[in-house]
Design a protein around this motif. Sequence first.
Motif, PDB file in Angstrom:
ATOM      1  N   MET A 289       0.839  -1.203   0.000  1.00 60.22           N
ATOM      2  CA  MET A 289       0.000   0.000   0.000  1.00 60.22           C
ATOM      3  C   MET A 289       0.872   1.250   0.000  1.00 60.22           C
ATOM      4  SD  MET A 289      -3.336  -0.689   2.417  1.00 60.22           S
ATOM      5  CE  MET A 289      -2.432  -0.850   3.926  1.00 60.22           C
ATOM      6  N   THR A 290       0.408   2.296  -0.650  1.00 56.44           N
ATOM      7  CA  THR A 290       1.126   3.563  -0.647  1.00 56.44           C
ATOM      8  C   THR A 290       0.926   4.250   0.697  1.00 56.44           C
ATOM      9  OG1 THR A 290      -0.744   4.830  -1.475  1.00 56.44           O
ATOM     10  CG2 THR A 290       0.674   3.782  -3.125  1.00 56.44           C
ATOM     11  N   ASP A 291       1.741   5.270   0.943  1.00 57.34           N
ATOM     12  CA  ASP A 291       1.612   6.017   2.204  1.00 57.34           C
ATOM     13  C   ASP A 291       0.232   6.645   2.332  1.00 57.34           C
ATOM     14  OD1 ASP A 291       4.146   5.329   2.858  1.00 57.34           O
ATOM     15  OD2 ASP A 291       5.070   7.253   2.332  1.00 57.34           O
ATOM     16  N   ASP A 292      -0.269   7.222   1.215  1.00 60.44           N
ATOM     17  CA  ASP A 292      -1.588   7.848   1.253  1.00 60.44           C
ATOM     18  C   ASP A 292      -2.682   6.821   1.585  1.00 60.44           C
ATOM     19  OD1 ASP A 292      -0.599  10.311   0.696  1.00 60.44           O
ATOM     20  OD2 ASP A 292      -1.174  10.330  -1.419  1.00 60.44           O
ATOM     21  N   THR A 293      -2.579   5.639   0.992  1.00 64.86           N
ATOM     22  CA  THR A 293      -3.565   4.582   1.246  1.00 64.86           C
ATOM     23  C   THR A 293      -3.515   4.143   2.701  1.00 64.86           C
ATOM     24  OG1 THR A 293      -3.376   3.813  -1.042  1.00 64.86           O
ATOM     25  CG2 THR A 293      -4.349   2.295   0.548  1.00 64.86           C
ATOM     26  N   GLU A 294      -2.316   3.994   3.222  1.00 71.51           N
ATOM     27  CA  GLU A 294      -2.155   3.572   4.622  1.00 71.51           C
ATOM     28  C   GLU A 294      -2.699   4.628   5.586  1.00 71.51           C
ATOM     29  OE1 GLU A 294       1.969   2.769   5.051  1.00 71.51           O
ATOM     30  OE2 GLU A 294       1.881   0.847   4.005  1.00 71.51           O
ATOM     31  N   ARG A 295      -2.410   5.888   5.289  1.00 69.64           N
ATOM     32  CA  ARG A 295      -2.900   6.969   6.141  1.00 69.64           C
ATOM     33  C   ARG A 295      -4.422   7.013   6.136  1.00 69.64           C
ATOM     34  NH1 ARG A 295       1.721   9.932   4.451  1.00 69.64           N
ATOM     35  NH2 ARG A 295       0.573  10.804   2.690  1.00 69.64           N
ATOM     36  N   HIS A 296      -4.995   6.846   4.933  1.00 72.77           N
ATOM     37  CA  HIS A 296      -6.458   6.852   4.815  1.00 72.77           C
ATOM     38  C   HIS A 296      -7.071   5.682   5.591  1.00 72.77           C
ATOM     39  CE1 HIS A 296     -10.407   7.535   3.082  1.00 72.77           C
ATOM     40  NE2 HIS A 296     -10.474   6.243   2.827  1.00 72.77           N
ATOM     41  N   ALA A 297      -6.479   4.490   5.435  1.00 71.29           N
ATOM     42  CA  ALA A 297      -7.003   3.309   6.126  1.00 71.29           C
ATOM     43  C   ALA A 297      -6.932   3.491   7.642  1.00 71.29           C
ATOM     44  CB  ALA A 297      -6.226   2.067   5.691  1.00 71.29           C
ATOM     45  N   ALA A 298      -5.833   4.062   8.135  1.00 73.04           N
ATOM     46  CA  ALA A 298      -5.669   4.279   9.572  1.00 73.04           C
ATOM     47  C   ALA A 298      -6.686   5.303  10.079  1.00 73.04           C
ATOM     48  CB  ALA A 298      -4.244   4.740   9.872  1.00 73.04           C
ATOM     49  N   LYS A 299      -6.880   6.348   9.285  1.00 70.91           N
ATOM     50  CA  LYS A 299      -7.842   7.393   9.663  1.00 70.91           C
ATOM     51  C   LYS A 299      -9.258   6.823   9.735  1.00 70.91           C
ATOM     52  CE  LYS A 299      -9.476  11.948   8.164  1.00 70.91           C
ATOM     53  NZ  LYS A 299      -9.337  13.002   7.117  1.00 70.91           N
ATOM     54  N   MET A 300      -9.637   6.010   8.735  1.00 75.21           N
ATOM     55  CA  MET A 300     -10.974   5.415   8.708  1.00 75.21           C
ATOM     56  C   MET A 300     -11.159   4.399   9.833  1.00 75.21           C
ATOM     57  SD  MET A 300     -12.716   6.969   6.461  1.00 75.21           S
ATOM     58  CE  MET A 300     -11.755   8.447   6.774  1.00 75.21           C
ATOM     59  N   ALA A 301     -10.099   3.651  10.158  1.00 77.42           N
ATOM     60  CA  ALA A 301     -10.184   2.681  11.258  1.00 77.42           C
ATOM     61  C   ALA A 301     -10.406   3.399  12.585  1.00 77.42           C
ATOM     62  CB  ALA A 301      -8.915   1.842  11.310  1.00 77.42           C
ATOM     63  N   LYS A 302      -9.723   4.524  12.762  1.00 73.78           N
ATOM     64  CA  LYS A 302      -9.889   5.316  13.983  1.00 73.78           C
ATOM     65  C   LYS A 302     -11.306   5.884  14.064  1.00 73.78           C
ATOM     66  CE  LYS A 302      -7.699   9.115  16.512  1.00 73.78           C
ATOM     67  NZ  LYS A 302      -6.623  10.138  16.476  1.00 73.78           N
ATOM     68  N   LYS A 303     -11.797   6.356  12.911  1.00 77.18           N
ATOM     69  CA  LYS A 303     -13.149   6.908  12.866  1.00 77.18           C
ATOM     70  C   LYS A 303     -14.186   5.830  13.158  1.00 77.18           C
ATOM     71  CE  LYS A 303     -14.029  10.294  10.122  1.00 77.18           C
ATOM     72  NZ  LYS A 303     -14.307  11.197   8.991  1.00 77.18           N
ATOM     73  N   LYS A 304     -13.974   4.619  12.605  1.00 82.25           N
ATOM     74  CA  LYS A 304     -14.912   3.523  12.836  1.00 82.25           C
ATOM     75  C   LYS A 304     -14.929   3.126  14.308  1.00 82.25           C
ATOM     76  CE  LYS A 304     -16.162  -1.146  11.414  1.00 82.25           C
ATOM     77  NZ  LYS A 304     -16.574  -1.512  12.762  1.00 82.25           N
ATOM     78  N   ALA A 305     -13.763   3.080  14.940  1.00 81.82           N
ATOM     79  CA  ALA A 305     -13.695   2.718  16.359  1.00 81.82           C
ATOM     80  C   ALA A 305     -14.452   3.730  17.214  1.00 81.82           C
ATOM     81  CB  ALA A 305     -12.239   2.622  16.807  1.00 81.82           C
ATOM     82  N   ALA A 306     -14.292   5.019  16.885  1.00 82.87           N
ATOM     83  CA  ALA A 306     -14.994   6.061  17.630  1.00 82.87           C
ATOM     84  C   ALA A 306     -16.499   5.960  17.402  1.00 82.87           C
ATOM     85  CB  ALA A 306     -14.487   7.435  17.211  1.00 82.87           C
ATOM     86  N   ARG A 307     -16.887   5.691  16.167  1.00 86.67           N
ATOM     87  CA  ARG A 307     -18.307   5.562  15.828  1.00 86.67           C
ATOM     88  C   ARG A 307     -18.920   4.355  16.540  1.00 86.67           C
ATOM     89  NH1 ARG A 307     -22.707   8.346  14.090  1.00 86.67           N
ATOM     90  NH2 ARG A 307     -24.060   7.049  12.844  1.00 86.67           N
ATOM     91  N   ASP A 308     -18.210   3.236  16.515  1.00 87.47           N
ATOM     92  CA  ASP A 308     -18.710   2.027  17.174  1.00 87.47           C
ATOM     93  C   ASP A 308     -18.893   2.248  18.669  1.00 87.47           C
ATOM     94  OD1 ASP A 308     -18.721   0.750  14.752  1.00 87.47           O
ATOM     95  OD2 ASP A 308     -16.887  -0.406  15.116  1.00 87.47           O
ATOM     96  N   LYS A 309     -17.998   3.010  19.271  1.00 91.30           N
ATOM     97  CA  LYS A 309     -18.081   3.302  20.711  1.00 91.30           C
ATOM     98  C   LYS A 309     -19.334   4.120  21.007  1.00 91.30           C
ATOM     99  CE  LYS A 309     -15.359   5.197  24.529  1.00 91.30           C
ATOM    100  NZ  LYS A 309     -14.074   5.852  24.901  1.00 91.30           N
ATOM    101  N   ILE A 310     -19.618   5.120  20.150  1.00 91.76           N
ATOM    102  CA  ILE A 310     -20.824   5.937  20.320  1.00 91.76           C
ATOM    103  C   ILE A 310     -22.075   5.094  20.127  1.00 91.76           C
ATOM    104  CG2 ILE A 310     -22.167   7.819  19.299  1.00 91.76           C
ATOM    105  CD1 ILE A 310     -19.471   9.172  18.644  1.00 91.76           C
ATOM    106  N   MET A 311     -22.090   4.270  19.073  1.00 93.77           N
ATOM    107  CA  MET A 311     -23.265   3.461  18.761  1.00 93.77           C
ATOM    108  C   MET A 311     -23.582   2.463  19.866  1.00 93.77           C
ATOM    109  SD  MET A 311     -24.490   4.673  16.004  1.00 93.77           S
ATOM    110  CE  MET A 311     -25.666   3.429  15.507  1.00 93.77           C
TER     111      MET A 311
END
Length: 202
Positions: free
Chosen positions: A1-23
């Motif tokens: 994966m490129t750096d941009d792809t990895e950064r995006h995946a990490a950002k989305m994983a963090k967002k999903k974890a926060a969303r799951d915690k709220i839900m």
Amino acid sequence: MTDDTERHAAKMAKKKAARDKIMATKTDEKGLIAVHTGKGKGKSTAAFGMIFRCIAHGMPCAVVQFIKGGMSTGERDLILERFQDICQFHTMGEGFTWETQDRSRDTEMAQAAWARAKELIRDPANRMVLLDEVNIALRYEYLDIAEVVSFLVEEKPEMTHVVLTGRNAHPDLIEIADLVTEMELVKHPFRSGVKAQIGVEF
């Protein structure tokens, strides 16, 4: 994966974890009082979208139209033709107030519509009841806002959703509602001389 792809995946994983915690904290379930108001187009359209969701899920529901007369609309015709077994449809008004020009008659029809609405809401088999353009009837004082609010607070079954549409929703109604959406008018073709069009407005 490129750096941009990895950064995006990490950002989305963090967002999903926060969303799951709220839900995970959202566990309550109840019948909602929802208000669609404002000067923009889409109040009834959005409410009928909710009715069709109920129909799709096999949930009995009902519609009471307070102001609109017996004119043909896509939603009304479709429900009457194909979904009467699951969605009751009652057109109780005789047209907009500027068409009827008869306050006593408008009041009489609004009161009849409210009586029918109360019957439908009291029936726990109906999971959702749409009171289309009821805010107009309340604005012109064809109905008593105190009575409507009292009924919704004290008599609505716990799991029944009630959706109320129309401009200028009364502050007392907004106060008791669980969900309030105000449609904001930014642009409308009517102002440019374009008439109401089938499939868009009705």
